[in-house]
Design an enzyme around this catalytic site. Structure first.
Site, PDB file in Angstrom:
ATOM      1  N   GLY B  61       0.790  -1.228   0.000  1.00  0.00           N
ATOM      2  CA  GLY B  61       0.000   0.000   0.000  1.00  0.00           C
ATOM      3  C   GLY B  61       0.820   1.275   0.000  1.00  0.00           C
ATOM      4  CB  SER B  62      -0.324   4.693   0.802  1.00  0.00           C
ATOM      5  OG  SER B  62       0.265   5.957   0.994  1.00  0.00           O
ATOM      6  CB  THR B  63       5.072   5.893   0.416  1.00  0.00           C
ATOM      7  OG1 THR B  63       4.368   7.027  -0.091  1.00  0.00           O
ATOM      8  CG2 THR B  63       5.554   5.057  -0.744  1.00  0.00           C
ATOM      9  CB  VAL B  64       0.870   7.962   3.624  1.00  0.00           C
ATOM     10  CG1 VAL B  64       0.437   8.714   4.871  1.00  0.00           C
ATOM     11  CG2 VAL B  64       0.968   8.915   2.448  1.00  0.00           C
TER      12      VAL B  64
END
Lengths: 390, 273
Positions: B61-64
């Site tokens: 998923g997201s790098t956040v």
């Protein structure tokens, strides 16, 4: 990973805790990727600038870091969650704006240029061929690798920041020539128009995943590269592509392992797939990635002499620098909508303002439903402009 | 038992294991203030990662997600350590900016919920003090396109009546390859001149209660000779891999065979290239 004496010193904390932590992150990421060492970079593009995406934790992280961190190479910044001047006009609330400004101040303190755009290559961060860089922002990464010939992996926010602080990045992946060869050829069986490039990129990205495609039968202009690359990075995980306009150009690539073709029919299917609404949108948006000077000129040329339809909002998303370079164009465009500098429809808190958005970008169409809870009207640029004018 | 892995970041932690079988996206998958798992597909919905030795295959998923890990740390709800099979940049970044000790290259499926564990990122190891390790070898003998399986007798100490490859424990101070030669001689009567070694692979782990079998796999091609069984087996069969499904086998046998044949194919391809 092999470290030089100077790098060892930084890792040992001799140049302070902040540089030690930045080095620790680069070394760990290099070890994971089996990098042999670090390589000096000429620039960084730092992502993680919108309060919407990084939230309170990100603000705290950046403020803590900015106490003594300084970047050592040219470093530019991704879009914010708002226009830093005209945020009230976009409908952003005070609390959001306050947190956003804290982020901006932290980056400013670290010496990062507050370009606030996903198109650093339009605002002075434009590396030459074969130069090593550490960029976050997937659409800029693919542009740098594929169009400029510079070398970058797709960095995350913290790893790009660590690279900017140290001035180096792990020498692995797309930093290395032999990893930059295309493995899959994608034959485009028709002549794409400007409006086809974004959706073509979406279709190709879906099919090739992380591989480097060689796209044959196209000869894109720079704005078309911007559109196709952003879409491939969003629908797949493409960080680089090659292209060839004919078989002769194609013959210089001898690493192709598989080939497939894309026909116009697939583009239409993909358009339908990305489109989740046909009713009137709350906001019409253009500029994902941020508009170029030539796009600003075309939009102003098209709108010139037409009358605005005032029954919905329009956002033209563009970097502040490009907007400032186009005073005549922005004067025309302002009759039809807002010039939304520093931000875009995806990283602004658009979910507080709207429930359906029109776009011509397949990157935006991929992210708007998931990150912004929006219904999407996916239309060509000309259709969007006809929607807002008569 | 002690498992060596790749240390990421620095530091040392102890705690109880929480194991998630599927990749985790921290953004949207874990509540950043409380550490509660939000991902419905995780099998651990609602459990908290706080202060746990959190084991899962890898991130997604997201790098956040890196910032979510940082936020967990700031909220006092972060895991005590992170253990992965394969480190990816999102999780590694989150662990380092949050100063959470992390290890990768660890077979996370053998860590069970509630296990006491020590993670040492500085020296790159995981210790499970209440779990014992039993090193064993498993040899797959091949003749043309068929492989040998043997039915374990009622006199052996475990898995009676199940079908297996040639297998046995590695003795103290014995190398796995020497154990393999010894076991083949004992269980099939074949001397070292009767077969050649084609492929070995990294160890495969299997767990039962507080014991972990560390299986060193070998693929061997018969040159000549006939099989003669000892007391450990009642019968043997030469079968194709596709037929394996109709036999009741010891745990992970299919897994061992698949790994070996995959390496074998890759090596053959490389030779042909």
């Amino acid at each position: 990973m092999h470290l030089t004496k100077g790098e060892e010193r930084i890792l040992g904390g001799e140049e302070g805790e902040t540089r030690r932590r930045a080095m620790e992150l680069l070394v760990a990421l290099g070890d994971i990727s089996k990098a042999e060492g670090l390589v000096p970079i000429v620039s960084a593009q730092v992502a993680g600038a919108s309060f919407k995406t990084i939230s309170e934790a990100g603000v705290e992280f950046l403020e803590e870091l900015s106490a003594d961190a300084k970047v050592t190479v040219k470093s530019t910044l991704n879009p914010l969650g708002m226009d830093r001047e005209g945020w009230r006009d976009l409908g952003i609330d005070e609390e959001f704006a306050e947190m956003q400004m804290r982020i901006l101040r932290a980056y400013d303190k670290m010496g990062i240029e507050l370009t606030c755009t996903c198109t650093p290559y339009f605002v002075g961060n434009r590396p030459d061929s074969n130069e090593h860089i550490a960029w976050a922002e997937s659409s800029a990464v693919v542009f740098a690798n594929s169009v400029l010939g510079a070398r970058t992996n797709k960095e995350g926010g913290p790893s790009a920041l660590a690279a900017a602080i140290i001035g180096k990045t792990p020498n692995c992946g797309l930093q290395i020539e032999e990893n930059r060869q295309p493995k899959v050829e994608v034959r485009v069986g028709f002549e794409p128009s400007f409006d086809d490039f974004s959706i073509l990129g979406y279709v190709i990205g879906k099919s090739v995943g992380q591989k480097i495609p060689l796209i044959t039968g196209i000869s894109p202009a720079e704005d078309e590269h911007k559109a196709i690359g952003a879409a491939m990075a969003a629908s797949g995980a493409v960080s680089m592509y090659r292209f060839a306009k004919d078989r002769e150009e194609c013959s210089q690539f001898d690493t192709i392992e598989e080939t497939f073709s894309v026909e116009r029919e697939q583009l239409n299917e993909a358009r339908e797939h990305l489109n989740s609404s046909d009713s009137k949108p709350d906001i019409v948006t253009l500029g994902c990635p941020h508009l170029s000077v030539s796009e600003m000129k075309w939009i102003a040329w098209f709108l010139h002499g037409r009358q605005p339809r005032k029954d919905f909002q329009t956002w033209f998303c563009v970097s502040r620098k490009i907007a400032n370079q186009c005073p005549n164009e922005t004067a025309v465009m302002r009759q039809f909508g807002k010039i939304a500098c520093d931000t875009c429809m995806v990283v602004a808190p658009i979910e507080k303002l709207s429930s359906s958005v029109a776009t011509d970008s397949s990157k935006a169409a991929v992210y708007l439903p998931t990150l912004c809870n929006q219904k999407v009207l996916f239309r060509s640029r000309k259709k969007l402009l006809e929607m807002i004018s008569k | 038992m002690k498992l060596n892995g790749m240390g990421i970041g620095h530091g040392k932690s102890e705690g109880e294991v929480l194991q998630v079988e599927r990749p985790i996206s921290f953004l949207g998958g874990v509540e950043p203030k409380t550490g509660a798992i939000l991902d419905r597909e995780s099998g651990k919905l609602g459990e908290s990662v706080a202060d746990k030795i959190l084991a899962f295959p890898h991130g997604k998923g997201s790098t956040v997600g890196s910032y979510v890990i940082y936020q967990l740390k700031k909220s006092g709800a972060a895991p005590a350590a992170i253990v992965n099979q394969k480190a990816d940049p999102i999780i590694a970044t989150g662990a380092i900016i949050s100063e959470i000790p992390m290890l990768s290259e660890i077979p996370t499926e053998i860590l069970w919920d509630g296990d006491k564990a020590v993670v040492n990122a500085d020296d790159g190891y995981l210790d499970l003090p209440d779990v014992t390790e039993n090193p064993v070898v498993t040899g797959i003998l091949r003749k043309g396109d068929k492989i040998l399986i043997m039915k374990r007798s009622n006199e052996v100490g475990s898995f009676q009546g199940r079908w297996a490859g040639i297998s046995g424990g590695v003795l103290d101070d014995e190398k796995p390859e020497d154990a393999m030669v010894r076991e083949i001689e004992e269980e099939s009567g074949l001397g070292r001149e009767s077969y050649r070694l084609s492929v070995t692979g990294s160890p495969i782990f299997a767990r039962r209660d507080t014991r972990v079998w560390k299986v060193h796999p070998f693929l061997l091609d018969i040159i000549e000779g006939e099989i003669s069984l000892d007391w450990e087996h009642d019968e043997f069969q030469w079968i194709t891999v596709d037929d394996l499904g109709s036999y009741e086998t010891v745990p992970r046998l299919k897994n061992v065979i698949d790994v070996l044949l995959k390496i074998d194919r890759a090596e053959k391809k490389r030779v042909c290239d």
